[in-house]
Scaffold this motif. Structure first.
Motif, PDB file in Angstrom:
ATOM      1  N   TRP A   2      78.150 -13.921 -49.542  1.00  0.00           N
ATOM      2  CA  TRP A   2      77.495 -13.619 -50.819  1.00  0.00           C
ATOM      3  C   TRP A   2      76.221 -12.834 -50.548  1.00  0.00           C
ATOM      4  CZ3 TRP A   2      72.673 -14.903 -52.836  1.00  0.00           C
ATOM      5  CH2 TRP A   2      72.510 -14.664 -54.200  1.00  0.00           C
ATOM      6  N   PHE A   3      76.038 -11.756 -51.284  1.00  0.00           N
ATOM      7  CA  PHE A   3      74.823 -10.947 -51.196  1.00  0.00           C
ATOM      8  C   PHE A   3      74.106 -11.006 -52.542  1.00  0.00           C
ATOM      9  CE2 PHE A   3      77.634  -8.976 -48.113  1.00  0.00           C
ATOM     10  CZ  PHE A   3      76.800  -8.748 -47.037  1.00  0.00           C
ATOM     11  N   GLY A   4      72.814 -10.987 -52.509  1.00  0.00           N
ATOM     12  CA  GLY A   4      72.049 -10.954 -53.753  1.00  0.00           C
ATOM     13  C   GLY A   4      70.665 -10.392 -53.516  1.00  0.00           C
ATOM     14  N   HIS A   5      70.049  -9.941 -54.591  1.00  0.00           N
ATOM     15  CA  HIS A   5      68.661  -9.492 -54.488  1.00  0.00           C
ATOM     16  C   HIS A   5      67.981  -9.667 -55.831  1.00  0.00           C
ATOM     17  CE1 HIS A   5      68.279  -5.572 -56.617  1.00  0.00           C
ATOM     18  NE2 HIS A   5      69.586  -5.607 -56.517  1.00  0.00           N
ATOM     19  N   GLU A   6      66.678  -9.801 -55.783  1.00  0.00           N
ATOM     20  CA  GLU A   6      65.904  -9.885 -57.011  1.00  0.00           C
ATOM     21  C   GLU A   6      64.565  -9.187 -56.799  1.00  0.00           C
ATOM     22  OE1 GLU A   6      64.342 -13.830 -58.079  1.00  0.00           O
ATOM     23  OE2 GLU A   6      64.985 -14.497 -56.109  1.00  0.00           O
ATOM     24  N   LEU A   7      64.056  -8.639 -57.858  1.00  0.00           N
ATOM     25  CA  LEU A   7      62.738  -8.012 -57.840  1.00  0.00           C
ATOM     26  C   LEU A   7      61.758  -8.965 -58.497  1.00  0.00           C
ATOM     27  CD1 LEU A   7      63.832  -4.436 -58.922  1.00  0.00           C
ATOM     28  CD2 LEU A   7      63.342  -5.236 -56.622  1.00  0.00           C
ATOM     29  N   ASP A   8      60.577  -9.062 -57.908  1.00  0.00           N
ATOM     30  CA  ASP A   8      59.603 -10.038 -58.375  1.00  0.00           C
ATOM     31  C   ASP A   8      58.237  -9.373 -58.494  1.00  0.00           C
ATOM     32  OD1 ASP A   8      58.432 -12.601 -58.913  1.00  0.00           O
ATOM     33  OD2 ASP A   8      57.786 -12.675 -56.822  1.00  0.00           O
ATOM     34  N   GLN A  27      57.587  -7.384 -55.037  1.00  0.00           N
ATOM     35  CA  GLN A  27      58.367  -7.790 -53.877  1.00  0.00           C
ATOM     36  C   GLN A  27      59.844  -7.789 -54.232  1.00  0.00           C
ATOM     37  OE1 GLN A  27      57.131 -11.067 -51.027  1.00  0.00           O
ATOM     38  NE2 GLN A  27      58.487 -12.177 -52.373  1.00  0.00           N
ATOM     39  N   GLU A  28      60.672  -7.486 -53.248  1.00  0.00           N
ATOM     40  CA  GLU A  28      62.126  -7.589 -53.394  1.00  0.00           C
ATOM     41  C   GLU A  28      62.611  -8.649 -52.414  1.00  0.00           C
ATOM     42  OE1 GLU A  28      66.075  -4.728 -53.454  1.00  0.00           O
ATOM     43  OE2 GLU A  28      64.214  -3.972 -52.604  1.00  0.00           O
ATOM     44  N   VAL A  29      63.461  -9.544 -52.898  1.00  0.00           N
ATOM     45  CA  VAL A  29      64.036 -10.605 -52.077  1.00  0.00           C
ATOM     46  C   VAL A  29      65.520 -10.293 -51.923  1.00  0.00           C
ATOM     47  CG1 VAL A  29      64.391 -13.094 -51.847  1.00  0.00           C
ATOM     48  CG2 VAL A  29      62.376 -12.233 -53.063  1.00  0.00           C
ATOM     49  N   ILE A  30      65.980 -10.172 -50.673  1.00  0.00           N
ATOM     50  CA  ILE A  30      67.369  -9.797 -50.389  1.00  0.00           C
ATOM     51  C   ILE A  30      68.011 -10.928 -49.584  1.00  0.00           C
ATOM     52  CG2 ILE A  30      68.863  -8.051 -49.340  1.00  0.00           C
ATOM     53  CD1 ILE A  30      66.221  -6.220 -49.515  1.00  0.00           C
ATOM     54  N   TRP A  31      69.116 -11.444 -50.098  1.00  0.00           N
ATOM     55  CA  TRP A  31      69.814 -12.581 -49.493  1.00  0.00           C
ATOM     56  C   TRP A  31      71.179 -12.161 -48.964  1.00  0.00           C
ATOM     57  CZ3 TRP A  31      67.524 -17.410 -49.774  1.00  0.00           C
ATOM     58  CH2 TRP A  31      66.511 -17.570 -50.717  1.00  0.00           C
ATOM     59  N   LYS A  32      71.593 -12.763 -47.854  1.00  0.00           N
ATOM     60  CA  LYS A  32      72.975 -12.696 -47.373  1.00  0.00           C
ATOM     61  C   LYS A  32      73.320 -14.107 -46.916  1.00  0.00           C
ATOM     62  CE  LYS A  32      75.952 -10.922 -43.735  1.00  0.00           C
ATOM     63  NZ  LYS A  32      75.973 -10.219 -42.439  1.00  0.00           N
ATOM     64  N   LEU A  33      74.296 -14.732 -47.561  1.00  0.00           N
ATOM     65  CA  LEU A  33      74.676 -16.103 -47.238  1.00  0.00           C
ATOM     66  C   LEU A  33      76.165 -16.156 -46.902  1.00  0.00           C
ATOM     67  CD1 LEU A  33      72.815 -17.958 -50.119  1.00  0.00           C
ATOM     68  CD2 LEU A  33      72.047 -17.666 -47.757  1.00  0.00           C
ATOM     69  N   GLN A  34      76.500 -16.946 -45.889  1.00  0.00           N
ATOM     70  CA  GLN A  34      77.899 -17.107 -45.489  1.00  0.00           C
ATOM     71  C   GLN A  34      78.203 -18.589 -45.327  1.00  0.00           C
ATOM     72  OE1 GLN A  34      78.960 -15.194 -41.814  1.00  0.00           O
ATOM     73  NE2 GLN A  34      81.129 -15.637 -42.072  1.00  0.00           N
ATOM     74  N   ARG A  35      79.260 -19.036 -45.990  1.00  0.00           N
ATOM     75  CA  ARG A  35      79.666 -20.438 -45.882  1.00  0.00           C
ATOM     76  C   ARG A  35      80.468 -20.622 -44.600  1.00  0.00           C
ATOM     77  NH1 ARG A  35      82.745 -23.545 -50.682  1.00  0.00           N
ATOM     78  NH2 ARG A  35      81.781 -25.538 -50.254  1.00  0.00           N
ATOM     79  N   GLY A  43      72.562 -17.798 -43.119  1.00  0.00           N
ATOM     80  CA  GLY A  43      72.191 -16.629 -43.897  1.00  0.00           C
ATOM     81  C   GLY A  43      71.005 -15.888 -43.336  1.00  0.00           C
ATOM     82  N   HIS A  44      70.681 -14.812 -44.015  1.00  0.00           N
ATOM     83  CA  HIS A  44      69.533 -13.979 -43.691  1.00  0.00           C
ATOM     84  C   HIS A  44      68.768 -13.716 -44.984  1.00  0.00           C
ATOM     85  CE1 HIS A  44      71.044 -13.200 -39.669  1.00  0.00           C
ATOM     86  NE2 HIS A  44      72.224 -13.047 -40.219  1.00  0.00           N
ATOM     87  N   LEU A  45      67.466 -13.670 -44.858  1.00  0.00           N
ATOM     88  CA  LEU A  45      66.586 -13.405 -45.989  1.00  0.00           C
ATOM     89  C   LEU A  45      65.620 -12.302 -45.581  1.00  0.00           C
ATOM     90  CD1 LEU A  45      65.169 -14.120 -48.709  1.00  0.00           C
ATOM     91  CD2 LEU A  45      63.873 -15.826 -47.429  1.00  0.00           C
ATOM     92  N   ARG A  46      65.505 -11.280 -46.407  1.00  0.00           N
ATOM     93  CA  ARG A  46      64.545 -10.204 -46.156  1.00  0.00           C
ATOM     94  C   ARG A  46      63.615 -10.103 -47.353  1.00  0.00           C
ATOM     95  NH1 ARG A  46      65.910  -4.392 -43.779  1.00  0.00           N
ATOM     96  NH2 ARG A  46      65.430  -5.581 -41.908  1.00  0.00           N
ATOM     97  N   LEU A  47      62.310 -10.067 -47.075  1.00  0.00           N
ATOM     98  CA  LEU A  47      61.300  -9.848 -48.099  1.00  0.00           C
ATOM     99  C   LEU A  47      60.742  -8.448 -47.898  1.00  0.00           C
ATOM    100  CD1 LEU A  47      59.400 -13.248 -47.839  1.00  0.00           C
ATOM    101  CD2 LEU A  47      61.245 -12.638 -49.407  1.00  0.00           C
ATOM    102  N   ALA A  48      60.826  -7.640 -48.920  1.00  0.00           N
ATOM    103  CA  ALA A  48      60.313  -6.269 -48.872  1.00  0.00           C
ATOM    104  C   ALA A  48      59.145  -6.170 -49.842  1.00  0.00           C
ATOM    105  CB  ALA A  48      61.411  -5.279 -49.258  1.00  0.00           C
ATOM    106  N   GLY A  49      57.996  -5.767 -49.328  1.00  0.00           N
ATOM    107  CA  GLY A  49      56.792  -5.644 -50.149  1.00  0.00           C
ATOM    108  C   GLY A  49      56.535  -4.202 -50.540  1.00  0.00           C
TER     109      GLY A  49
END
Length: 80
Positions: A2-8, A27-35, A43-49
């Motif tokens: 599952w991939f997702g992102h949100e702008l904050d 900030q942008e929050v980018i997620w990659k999650l694997q069951r 998973g991996h989490l990236r925070l982009a400022g």
């Protein structure tokens, strides 16, 4: 997977009576999650400022690109 992102956008006001404009961060929050199993997810989490025009004179030089990146590796396990 599952991939997702949100702008904050966060706005930090010092006080209601302070004449200084509030501090604003983007900030942008980018997620990659694997069951991996019923009880485990990795998973991996990236925070982009990003800079914003209200608070940084270098905003136009950044051309809407992230100016900071922070990467995290996640390991989550259901304990119940």
């Amino acid at each position: 997977i599952w991939f997702g992102h949100e702008l904050d956008r966060s706005i930090f006001a010092l006080t209601n009576t302070n004449p200084v404009p509030p501090v604003t961060t983007d900030q942008e929050v980018i997620w990659k999650l694997q069951r991996l199993s019923d009880k485990e997810v990795k998973g991996h989490l990236r925070l982009a400022g990003y800079l914003n025009a209200q608070s940084d004179e270098l905003f136009f030089e950044a051309k809407n690109r992230a100016v900071s990146l922070a990467d995290y590796t996640l390991q989550m396990t259901n304990v119940s």
